[in-house]
Design a protein around this motif. Structure first.
Motif, PDB file in Angstrom:
ATOM      1  N   UNK A 165      46.241  31.480 -26.409  1.00  0.00           N
ATOM      2  CA  UNK A 165      45.681  30.835 -27.596  1.00  0.00           C
ATOM      3  C   UNK A 165      46.281  29.452 -27.831  1.00  0.00           C
ATOM      4  N   UNK A 166      45.614  28.667 -28.676  1.00  0.00           N
ATOM      5  CA  UNK A 166      46.064  27.296 -28.940  1.00  0.00           C
ATOM      6  C   UNK A 166      46.966  27.228 -30.162  1.00  0.00           C
ATOM      7  N   UNK A 167      47.355  28.400 -30.711  1.00  0.00           N
ATOM      8  CA  UNK A 167      48.183  28.394 -31.924  1.00  0.00           C
ATOM      9  C   UNK A 167      49.447  29.222 -31.801  1.00  0.00           C
ATOM     10  N   UNK A 168      50.338  28.822 -30.880  1.00  0.00           N
ATOM     11  CA  UNK A 168      51.616  29.527 -30.827  1.00  0.00           C
ATOM     12  C   UNK A 168      52.415  29.267 -32.102  1.00  0.00           C
ATOM     13  N   UNK A 169      53.261  30.208 -32.466  1.00  0.00           N
ATOM     14  CA  UNK A 169      54.194  30.029 -33.596  1.00  0.00           C
ATOM     15  C   UNK A 169      55.596  30.144 -33.032  1.00  0.00           C
ATOM     16  N   UNK A 170      56.494  29.319 -33.501  1.00  0.00           N
ATOM     17  CA  UNK A 170      57.877  29.406 -33.037  1.00  0.00           C
ATOM     18  C   UNK A 170      58.714  30.068 -34.126  1.00  0.00           C
ATOM     19  N   UNK A 171      59.226  31.255 -33.799  1.00  0.00           N
ATOM     20  CA  UNK A 171      60.138  31.951 -34.708  1.00  0.00           C
ATOM     21  C   UNK A 171      61.484  31.236 -34.573  1.00  0.00           C
ATOM     22  N   UNK A 172      61.985  30.639 -35.656  1.00  0.00           N
ATOM     23  CA  UNK A 172      63.200  29.829 -35.510  1.00  0.00           C
ATOM     24  C   UNK A 172      64.443  30.667 -35.235  1.00  0.00           C
TER      25      UNK A 172
ATOM     26  N   UNK B   8      41.268  32.467 -34.077  1.00  0.00           N
ATOM     27  CA  UNK B   8      41.719  31.153 -33.630  1.00  0.00           C
ATOM     28  C   UNK B   8      43.223  30.970 -33.846  1.00  0.00           C
ATOM     29  N   UNK B   9      43.758  31.564 -34.905  1.00  0.00           N
ATOM     30  CA  UNK B   9      45.153  31.326 -35.311  1.00  0.00           C
ATOM     31  C   UNK B   9      45.733  32.655 -35.803  1.00  0.00           C
ATOM     32  N   UNK B  10      47.021  32.731 -35.974  1.00  0.00           N
ATOM     33  CA  UNK B  10      47.666  33.929 -36.526  1.00  0.00           C
ATOM     34  C   UNK B  10      48.931  33.516 -37.250  1.00  0.00           C
ATOM     35  N   UNK B  11      49.645  34.471 -37.811  1.00  0.00           N
ATOM     36  CA  UNK B  11      50.939  34.169 -38.449  1.00  0.00           C
ATOM     37  C   UNK B  11      51.965  35.191 -37.991  1.00  0.00           C
ATOM     38  N   UNK B  12      53.221  34.797 -38.105  1.00  0.00           N
ATOM     39  CA  UNK B  12      54.297  35.740 -37.809  1.00  0.00           C
ATOM     40  C   UNK B  12      55.238  35.832 -39.007  1.00  0.00           C
ATOM     41  N   UNK B  13      55.928  36.970 -39.075  1.00  0.00           N
ATOM     42  CA  UNK B  13      57.083  37.137 -39.957  1.00  0.00           C
ATOM     43  C   UNK B  13      58.168  37.682 -39.020  1.00  0.00           C
ATOM     44  N   UNK B  14      59.392  37.870 -39.484  1.00  0.00           N
ATOM     45  CA  UNK B  14      60.404  38.399 -38.569  1.00  0.00           C
ATOM     46  C   UNK B  14      59.989  39.714 -37.910  1.00  0.00           C
TER      47      UNK B  14
ATOM     48  N   UNK C 198      57.851  22.919 -42.738  1.00  0.00           N
ATOM     49  CA  UNK C 198      59.123  22.720 -42.045  1.00  0.00           C
ATOM     50  C   UNK C 198      59.279  23.848 -41.019  1.00  0.00           C
ATOM     51  N   UNK C 199      59.503  23.514 -39.725  1.00  0.00           N
ATOM     52  CA  UNK C 199      59.543  24.562 -38.702  1.00  0.00           C
ATOM     53  C   UNK C 199      60.634  25.605 -38.925  1.00  0.00           C
ATOM     54  N   UNK C 200      61.664  25.261 -39.682  1.00  0.00           N
ATOM     55  CA  UNK C 200      62.724  26.240 -39.968  1.00  0.00           C
ATOM     56  C   UNK C 200      62.214  27.350 -40.877  1.00  0.00           C
ATOM     57  N   UNK C 201      61.060  27.146 -41.511  1.00  0.00           N
ATOM     58  CA  UNK C 201      60.536  28.110 -42.489  1.00  0.00           C
ATOM     59  C   UNK C 201      59.415  28.989 -41.921  1.00  0.00           C
ATOM     60  N   UNK C 202      59.127  28.859 -40.644  1.00  0.00           N
ATOM     61  CA  UNK C 202      58.047  29.669 -40.066  1.00  0.00           C
ATOM     62  C   UNK C 202      58.409  31.154 -40.208  1.00  0.00           C
ATOM     63  N   UNK C 203      57.548  31.910 -40.861  1.00  0.00           N
ATOM     64  CA  UNK C 203      57.785  33.346 -41.055  1.00  0.00           C
ATOM     65  C   UNK C 203      58.724  33.662 -42.196  1.00  0.00           C
ATOM     66  N   UNK C 204      59.202  32.629 -42.882  1.00  0.00           N
ATOM     67  CA  UNK C 204      60.160  32.812 -43.985  1.00  0.00           C
ATOM     68  C   UNK C 204      59.544  32.352 -45.305  1.00  0.00           C
TER      69      UNK C 204
END
Ligand code: 3ON
Ligand code: FE
Length: 495
Positions: free
Chosen positions: A177-184, A234-240, A381-387
């Motif tokens: 997919x074109x929407x990777x998420x980076x878990x910080x 097309x997109x998704x979300x992550x949490x811890x 802010x990328x530090x807040x992905x999933x937070x």
């Protein structure tokens, strides 16, 4: 720049907006000299952006910008100096079509080959146009398109290296997919960052494969889940603990595609009487569970973020997940008989930002609109992905109501509801803001937003640096020598 919107008047003119959809066939490589303001000296690195560079194939107009060949732009910052470079992703299809001087493939969003239905029927090949996102991960620069494999590029020269299988993680024909998420700080990897992405296989029944990949590009976890029914995600979300997908209520009629009448992506059918399924997949390697909750209809391309509130069982209310998403009333469908440039903005319902609250203990979903302003392309802010997070940045229309092209950047304080708008209207148009954290930043909004804008007055594009704390404050404007057609997504790397 107009900061006080005038009510009742259009903030843009259609010819201006349309000019941002002219092809950019040239490839540039130059040090930018025309700079307004001051480039912050500690802004060091590169913003990569992807998007359709060509809106025609050797003179034949494409049917929809999502069908345009991917072109990567790189704006690099080095001690206050700025360099610009753009290159087309040299996909097999791009090279063949440029050589042939005509379309050789059907586009997913309606672009046809010459020869009418006889020239198009039963040609079910997809052209991997690599036009949606670009990321730097595992020491590789990758151009992404959700229906096929990534293309790898040289991060310095942007030369195309070729299709990339992520050192054996993918196999030929796999999509990514074109929407990777980076878990910080992944809780399953000693709080190391990890990239989470997915691949959809769809048909009468579908499957979602989830990939978790280490910073050196090694596969950490992969699991596949079958999903009843058709899905376009097309997109998704992550949490811890979770990866979460919205299976929007759309069905599929393949016949117009098979018979050469429509593109594969034009055969989606809205099913407004059905519910959206929220698919919650556990990321915990010891707990491969999937839970599905339902919420009333709507259509979501992009999510902003999600976070968990894992209340101990004695706390009233139980375990909750919050998801912020841009929702449309239904999948926006364009009239395939007229040009996308003729779209009547006023007749389409705009996307608004909604917050979904999932109660995993009670299996309920509630939702509320948290931003009733036409908007797309969220960034945080990328530090807040999933937070749990406070600040959300998004491209938005100039006016607070109605549907219109994106001409502004909006900052939303989710705690206080306070909003800031930086508008480029009447002659400027804005794309996705990319959040760049300050190297020594402490607060969530210690950072910059990098925005590529299109200025119809000069028919050129700008790279605009906004202060993420006060986005009304533009720190620098990088005037490019040419325009970049309206783009899709991008990312920042310190490289
Ligand atoms: O046939 C199936 C359905 C389908 C749609 C299977 C499939 C995999 C071939 C498929 C393909 C989907 C693809 C290739 C989707 C690509 C999407 C894309 C390139 C971009 C999506 C952008 C979304 C938004 C919301 C953009 C908004 C832009 C603005 C508001 C202004 O510029
Ligand atoms: Fe997207």
């Amino acid at each position: 720049m107009v900061l006080t919107p005038t009510i009742g008047e259009k903030s843009y003119n259609r010819q201006d907006w349309q000019k941002g959809y002219q092809s950019q066939p040239n490839e540039y490589d130059y040090e930018v000299e025309d700079i307004e303001g001051q480039i912050p000296p500690d802004l060091q690195g590169t913003v990569f952006k992807n998007g359709p560079g060509l809106l025609d194939i050797a003179g034949t107009a494409i049917a929809h910008p999502f069908d345009g060949d991917g072109m990567i732009s790189a704006i690099s910052f080095n001690h206050g100096r700025v360099h610009y470079r753009n290159r087309f992703v040299k996909t097999e299809g791009y090279l063949q079509e440029q050589k042939a001087g005509k379309p050789l493939y059907r586009g997913v969003f309606g672009t046809k080959k010459p020869g009418g239905i006889f020239g198009n029927a039963f040609d079910l090949r997809l052209k991997n146009i690599a036009n949606t996102n670009v990321i730097y991960w595992g020491d590789k620069l990758l151009a992404l398109w959700e229906a096929a494999e990534p293309h790898r590029l040289d991060a310095k020269t942007l030369d195309t290296i070729g299709l990339d299988y992520l050192d054996g993680i993918l196999e030929k024909g796999d999509s990514f997919a074109a929407h990777p998420r980076i878990d910080p700080a992944c809780i399953f990897d000693n709080h190391q960052p990890c990239l989470v992405n997915f691949a959809i296989k769809t048909g009468l029944s579908s499957s979602i494969t989830l990939y978790e990949i280490s910073p050196t590009g090694k596969l950490l976890r992969r699991h596949t889940h079958s999903i009843p029914g058709f899905c376009f995600i097309h997109d998704f979300v992550i949490t811890p603990h979770y990866a979460i997908f919205f299976q929007n209520p759309v069905g599929y009629n393949p016949f117009p595609f098979l018979f050469g009448l429509k593109g594969a992506g034009e055969c989606l059918i809205n099913q407004p009487d059905k519910l959206t399924k929220i698919i919650i997949i556990s990321r915990d390697p010891n707990k491969r569970e999937v839970k599905v909750l339902e919420t009333p209809s709507g259509f979501v391309f992009h999510h902003s973020n999600a976070f968990e509130q894992l209340a101990p069982s004695y706390v009233e209310g139980g375990e909750k997940i919050y998801i912020d998403s841009i929702c449309y009333q239904s999948l926006p469908q364009l009239d395939s008989n007229s040009s996308f440039q003729a779209v009547d903005f006023d007749s389409l319902a705009p996307g608004h930002l909604w917050r979904f609250t999932l109660n995993l203990s009670e299996n309920t979903v509630t939702r509320e609109c948290i931003l009733e302003h036409c908007c797309e392309f969220p960034s945080i802010n990328p530090a807040k992905v999933g937070r749990d997070y406070r600040y959300l940045y998004i491209a938005a229309a100039h006016h607070a109501t109605g549907n219109a092209p994106l001409q502004a950047i909006l900052k939303l304080d989710l705690l206080t509801g306070e909003k800031q708008l930086h508008s480029f209207a009447p002659r400027g148009f804005a794309g996705e803001p990319v959040f760049v954290p300050k190297p020594d930043g402490i607060a969530e909004d210690d950072g910059w937003l990098l925005v590529v804008t299109y200025d119809a007055a000069s028919h050129r594009s700008n790279g605009v640096i906004l202060d993420a704390k006060d986005i009304t404050n533009s720190l620098g404007v990088i005037h490019l020598k040419h325009h970049i057609p309206y783009g899709l997504h991008g990312s920042w790397t310190r490289q």
